[in-house]
Design a protein around this motif. Structure first.
Motif, PDB file in Angstrom:
ATOM      1  N   ALA A   1      -2.146   8.242  -3.087  1.00 24.84           N
ATOM      2  CA  ALA A   1      -0.774   8.722  -3.298  1.00 24.84           C
ATOM      3  C   ALA A   1       0.150   8.090  -2.263  1.00 24.84           C
ATOM      4  O   ALA A   1       0.925   8.773  -1.590  1.00 24.84           O
ATOM      5  CB  ALA A   1      -0.733  10.248  -3.209  1.00 24.84           C
TER       6      ALA A   1
ATOM      7  N   PRO B   1       8.554   3.974  -5.735  1.00 28.27           N
ATOM      8  CA  PRO B   1       7.427   3.275  -6.380  1.00 28.27           C
ATOM      9  C   PRO B   1       7.584   3.281  -7.897  1.00 28.27           C
ATOM     10  O   PRO B   1       7.252   4.254  -8.569  1.00 28.27           O
ATOM     11  CB  PRO B   1       6.213   4.109  -5.939  1.00 28.27           C
TER      12      PRO B   1
ATOM     13  N   THR C   1       0.610   8.223  -8.343  1.00 27.04           N
ATOM     14  CA  THR C   1       1.570   7.294  -7.752  1.00 27.04           C
ATOM     15  C   THR C   1       2.500   6.750  -8.830  1.00 27.04           C
ATOM     16  O   THR C   1       2.326   7.018 -10.022  1.00 27.04           O
ATOM     17  CB  THR C   1       0.822   6.140  -7.050  1.00 27.04           C
TER      18      THR C   1
ATOM     19  N   GLY D   1       2.573   5.859  -2.861  1.00 27.28           N
ATOM     20  CA  GLY D   1       3.816   5.333  -3.396  1.00 27.28           C
ATOM     21  C   GLY D   1       3.788   3.835  -3.579  1.00 27.28           C
ATOM     22  O   GLY D   1       2.841   3.266  -4.135  1.00 27.28           O
TER      23      GLY D   1
ATOM     24  N   SER E   1       0.634   1.799  -2.700  1.00 23.68           N
ATOM     25  CA  SER E   1      -0.634   2.024  -3.403  1.00 23.68           C
ATOM     26  C   SER E   1      -1.273   0.735  -3.909  1.00 23.68           C
ATOM     27  O   SER E   1      -2.494   0.545  -3.765  1.00 23.68           O
ATOM     28  CB  SER E   1      -0.424   3.003  -4.565  1.00 23.68           C
TER      29      SER E   1
END
Length: 417
Positions: free
Chosen positions: A252, A357, A378, A254, A257
């Motif tokens: 996780a 993201p 994400t 963002g 990732s």
């Protein structure tokens, strides 16, 4: 089970809370010294499920060309030699069709509406406070042509059962009295009365305290280096504090990732799209907004957070840059200053930027991967705050082997092939 979560933004912390509530032993790792110090720190503040719309839409390519030459453009493109940027842009353009827009918006609204319901339940159970308000969102149109172009959005809202109101200028002022002084700028609006607002930073930190009371362990100031794995099974995360093991892992992080997933052979189509905000002290409450206004002309959200106004928006494609150009601040000031003149002290406003993201279809990536104990949460783009609780509930259910309350098959990585 021992669950290790990478990332202590609003997505990571909500995931930790729900998994701890389910009885798991949860560890959260983050490079920052405290929760919510990156993209979750100063976002626009609105929780607007009905406005959960894909950036990729019919007509956007032509609009984008026009925006690039505007003084106060909602879109800024800083071209650079970056294959990830090029690939992401091409994938987003492929989603700019009516058919893809309808599919993408429908699943975004599904997740966002569910998440709003989860937040309401969480608030009722915990009594958590975060400068929250439940006074709806008003999408404000300065031009009649903008108001005339909302047919497709209204069709999706009707299909998904989302209450809405189409307002004339008088109706907009009734919802947001501060607009009375600029009636000549208002052509009309689309209002979603069930939307909420709140300070994501405050929420995340308060929820982190509740998670700690449930046994969640937070490891801050820790550099995450890589996953360790054998075959399709993750054994540990290598960090600056040594290896941290777990039975299940949730990525996780963002915009960051993809960088950690790439060595695993996982291609996560998430790219950072930079946003900006200013936080303005209120000096005249009667002139200030009462909830959230989406300024359609500048693609700016103006939100009341207690005794402050949060003004956020713009989309800058410039990699992982976090600089703060004065021109971006002027755009935010132009939006709020023209609609709510005299409401806040712009001279003392704080200026911030964060990396959203984004996926090419604007839908987050939630669920399992081909690694049997690695899950993704994400790619929420501008809607991490709106979708956080619902996304966390989905991940917790999937890890526990429960059927989630909503359809989730089209949310995982497999939709990209």
């Amino acid at each position: 089970m021992k669950i290790t979560i990478l990332g202590a933004g609003v997505i990571g912390v909500t995931s930790a809370y729900y998994l701890a509530k389910a009885g798991h032993e949860v560890t959260v790792i983050d490079r920052q010294p405290a929760p919510a110090l990156e993209t979750s720190f100063a976002n626009a503040g609105e929780i607007s499920p009905g406005y959960a719309s894909p950036w990729a839409a019919p007509g956007i390519p032509m609009k984008a060309l026009k925006w690039l030459f505007m003084q106060h453009s909602p879109l800024i493109l800083r071209p650079q030699v970056d294959l990830a940027m090029l690939s992401w842009l091409l994938a987003m353009l492929a989603n700019c069709t009516s058919a893809r827009y309808a599919v993408n918006k429908s699943r975004m609204v599904r997740l966002a509406e569910y998440s709003r319901d989860c937040l309401i339940d969480l608030r009722a159970q915990t009594g958590i406070h975060y400068d929250e308000r439940s006074k709806g969102t008003l999408q404000l149109f300065r031009k009649q042509a903008q108001l005339d172009g909302i047919t497709k959005d209204i069709e999706v809202l009707r299909k998904d059962g989302v209450p809405f109101e189409v307002l004339d200028p008088t109706g907009c002022i009734a919802a947001e009295p501060g607009l009375a002084q600029v009636r000549h700028l208002v052509a009309g609006g689309l209002r979603l009365p069930h939307d909420e607002t709140g300070d994501c930073f405050k929420f995340t930190n308060e929820l982190a305290k509740l998670a700690e009371s449930l046994g969640v362990k937070f490891h801050f100031n820790v550099t995450i280096r890589r996953f360790k794995h054998a075959g399709n099974h993750i054994s540990a995360v290598e960090t600056s504090e040594g290896d941290i093991a777990g039975d299940r892992f949730i990525l996780a992080l963002g915009s960051y990732s993809p960088l950690l997933a790439k060595p695993l052979g996982l291609d996560i189509p998430v790219y950072p799209v930079k946003g900006y905000s200013i936080t303005v002290p209120i000096v005249d409450a009667d002139r200030a907004p009462v909830s959230t206004i989406m300024d359609e002309t500048y693609k700016i959200a103006i939100t009341r957070l207690g005794d402050r106004i949060r003004v956020g928006g713009m989309a800058e494609i410039s990699g992982f840059s976090k600089d703060l150009p004065a021109a971006r601040r002027k755009t935010l000031e132009q939006s709020v200053g023209s609609l709510f003149p005299g409401a806040g002290d712009l001279a003392t406003a704080t200026f911030w930027s964060g990396l959203r993201p984004m996926t090419p279809d604007s839908t987050p990536i939630i669920g399992a991967t081909r690694y049997d104990n690695l899950y993704l949460n994400t790619g929420h783009g501008t809607l991490g705050w709106t979708m956080a609780c619902g996304s966390a509930r989905v991940v917790a259910d999937l890890i526990d082997g429960r059927k989630p309350d909503i359809e989730t098959a089209d949310l995982n990585l497999s939709r990209y092939g």
